[in-house]
Design a protein around this motif. Structure first.
Motif, PDB file in Angstrom:
ATOM      1  N   TYR A 181      50.372  35.393  39.251  1.00  0.00           N
ATOM      2  CA  TYR A 181      49.710  36.662  38.947  1.00  0.00           C
ATOM      3  C   TYR A 181      50.509  37.449  37.917  1.00  0.00           C
ATOM      4  O   TYR A 181      49.938  38.073  37.020  1.00  0.00           O
TER       5      TYR A 181
ATOM      6  N   LEU B 211      49.732  36.004  34.686  1.00  0.00           N
ATOM      7  CA  LEU B 211      48.384  36.413  34.291  1.00  0.00           C
ATOM      8  C   LEU B 211      48.393  37.816  33.697  1.00  0.00           C
ATOM      9  O   LEU B 211      47.769  38.086  32.664  1.00  0.00           O
TER      10      LEU B 211
ATOM     11  N   GLU C 141      39.599  33.790  36.311  1.00  0.00           N
ATOM     12  CA  GLU C 141      40.447  34.912  36.742  1.00  0.00           C
ATOM     13  C   GLU C 141      40.298  36.105  35.796  1.00  0.00           C
ATOM     14  O   GLU C 141      40.085  37.243  36.229  1.00  0.00           O
ATOM     15  N   GLN C 142      40.426  35.848  34.504  1.00  0.00           N
ATOM     16  CA  GLN C 142      40.313  36.954  33.548  1.00  0.00           C
ATOM     17  C   GLN C 142      38.902  37.548  33.594  1.00  0.00           C
ATOM     18  O   GLN C 142      38.725  38.764  33.513  1.00  0.00           O
TER      19      GLN C 142
ATOM     20  N   ILE D 298      45.781  33.507  44.074  1.00  0.00           N
ATOM     21  CA  ILE D 298      46.839  33.434  43.067  1.00  0.00           C
ATOM     22  C   ILE D 298      48.165  33.849  43.681  1.00  0.00           C
ATOM     23  O   ILE D 298      48.247  34.881  44.340  1.00  0.00           O
TER      24      ILE D 298
ATOM     25  N   ILE E 101      38.632  39.714  36.844  1.00  0.00           N
ATOM     26  CA  ILE E 101      39.451  40.926  36.744  1.00  0.00           C
ATOM     27  C   ILE E 101      38.829  41.912  35.768  1.00  0.00           C
ATOM     28  O   ILE E 101      38.742  43.113  36.038  1.00  0.00           O
TER      29      ILE E 101
ATOM     30  N   SER F 144      49.852  37.715  30.314  1.00  0.00           N
ATOM     31  CA  SER F 144      48.935  37.147  29.317  1.00  0.00           C
ATOM     32  C   SER F 144      47.875  38.158  28.893  1.00  0.00           C
ATOM     33  O   SER F 144      47.291  38.046  27.811  1.00  0.00           O
ATOM     34  N   ARG F 145      47.642  39.139  29.730  1.00  0.00           N
ATOM     35  CA  ARG F 145      46.641  40.150  29.381  1.00  0.00           C
ATOM     36  C   ARG F 145      47.077  41.044  28.230  1.00  0.00           C
ATOM     37  O   ARG F 145      46.261  41.747  27.630  1.00  0.00           O
TER      38      ARG F 145
ATOM     39  N   GLU G 140      45.209  38.884  25.882  1.00  0.00           N
ATOM     40  CA  GLU G 140      43.846  38.513  26.263  1.00  0.00           C
ATOM     41  C   GLU G 140      42.906  39.721  26.245  1.00  0.00           C
ATOM     42  O   GLU G 140      41.772  39.623  25.769  1.00  0.00           O
TER      43      GLU G 140
END
Lengths: 200, 200
Positions: free
Chosen positions: B179, B182, A148-149, B174, A152, B185-186, B189
């Motif tokens: 999502y 996610l 996913e990362q 997702i 994206i 988390s970015r 990340e």
DNA sequence: TAATAAATTAACCATATAGTTTAACTATTT
DNA sequence: AAATAGTTAAACTATATGGTTAATTTATTA
């Protein structure tokens, strides 16, 4: 306009106008004019604006999505994949620069759109890439990263510079030509950047 | 709606509707309803839709752009800057998820918009960051990268996942909650990914 | 408190727009 | 040649929509 079938002329005209003005900004008369036909004839082929738009939008999705995601399916090495992808994205988006914003805006207006008539799973298969990311990480060739990362990040870096072009040009004081060159250079800059980020 | 001044009520209502439907999709009646007032009163404060939209859009730009670009001005170390930026972007965009697509669409419709009434150079100053990128590269702490590529990469990775949310969720299968996580988390990340890419 | 100005409303107007109908005309098929 | 499908122009309908007007209510001020 050359002699295509009327139906094709309509679809092409409608696509141009819809992409330029969006669903709510487009006028049926305008589309008829662009197609070089009568408004009555437009309704003869497509009962309503809603129906015409839907036909156009579905066609666009069916043309675009495979182009943008097919590369991920291939069996190429990860690094080659990324380089190929960057090249294809830039080439495609240079030819259709209004596409991302159009698709995303209309998708936001009606998120169902994507679902209808489109077997996503057949067009987009990320299993291959997923395995690749796992096995390369196990071999110690790259840092672990989720599919996913990964997706994206790469898609964002490729597509957003086109969608946000007016803003970036203003904020960064870049003229049209220079920005085009900058986008062109991203064919190699982004993959380099990306591979560097993935180093273990 | 609570008792704000009428003018404020109008601006708030207009912003909501415009962001949700875009300039051409919004209806003056709808805005009046949302503000809880008469349509005539709307025109009493803002002569035309064009004028009202312009006021709203300018206000949004003046609020948004400094938020999104002020971090770059600061004197923090590069790495700290990037971490702070990711945190602020995610927080801001979680609260205003429709903002990017709205701003970019309207900017595409009329690229002049950005120019009017907005001293960009005062709001956005990238000299500091530029120096930082050069000196860190000279010291061998990072790979050389142009300010343009740097900005485009980081902003793309932060903003695009919000603009393209419906597409990503479908393509990657997702759910809403996942999502959101996610995106959260970015905050860490993306900076990690970015710093790794910059390693010499 | 009476006069004046500002805020607000309901009703209205003009135009734009999606969609329809009809009647005629043209090319294609049977 | 007759029938069918494609195409046009034009007028028309119903409704949506941006914008206006005139009258009324609510502050503000003298």
């Amino acid at each position: 306009m050359k002699e295509l079938g009327t139906e094709k002329k309509i679809i092409i005209a409608a696509r141009n106008i819809f992409i330029r003005k969006g669903m709510s900004g487009a006028r049926m008369q305008e589309i008829a004019d662009e197609a070089g036909i009568n408004k009555a004839l437009l309704h003869y082929y497509y009962r309503s604006k809603e129906q015409l738009f839907s036909a156009v939008f579905q066609e666009i999705l069916i043309q675009i999505l495979p182009q943008l995601f097919s590369i991920f399916k291939s069996d190429l090495p990860l690094e080659v994949k990324i380089y190929q992808l960057a090249e294809r994205y830039v080439d495609f988006l240079q030819e259709h620069p209004e596409m991302p914003l159009f698709v995303l805006s209309e998708l936001q207006r009606d998120p169902q759109q994507l679902f209808e008539n489109l077997e996503l799973s057949k067009v987009i298969n990320l299993d291959n890439l997923k395995d690749q990311l796992i096995s390369e990480a196990e071999k110690g060739n790259i840092r672990p990263i989720s599919i996913e990362q990964f997706m994206i990040n790469i898609v964002s870096m490729m597509v957003f510079p086109f969608a946000a072009r007016p803003m970036f040009q203003r904020v960064l004081s870049i003229e049209d030509e220079a920005y085009a060159e900058l986008l062109e250079s991203r064919k190699t800059e982004v993959p380099k950047f990306f591979m560097s980020a993935l180093r273990p």
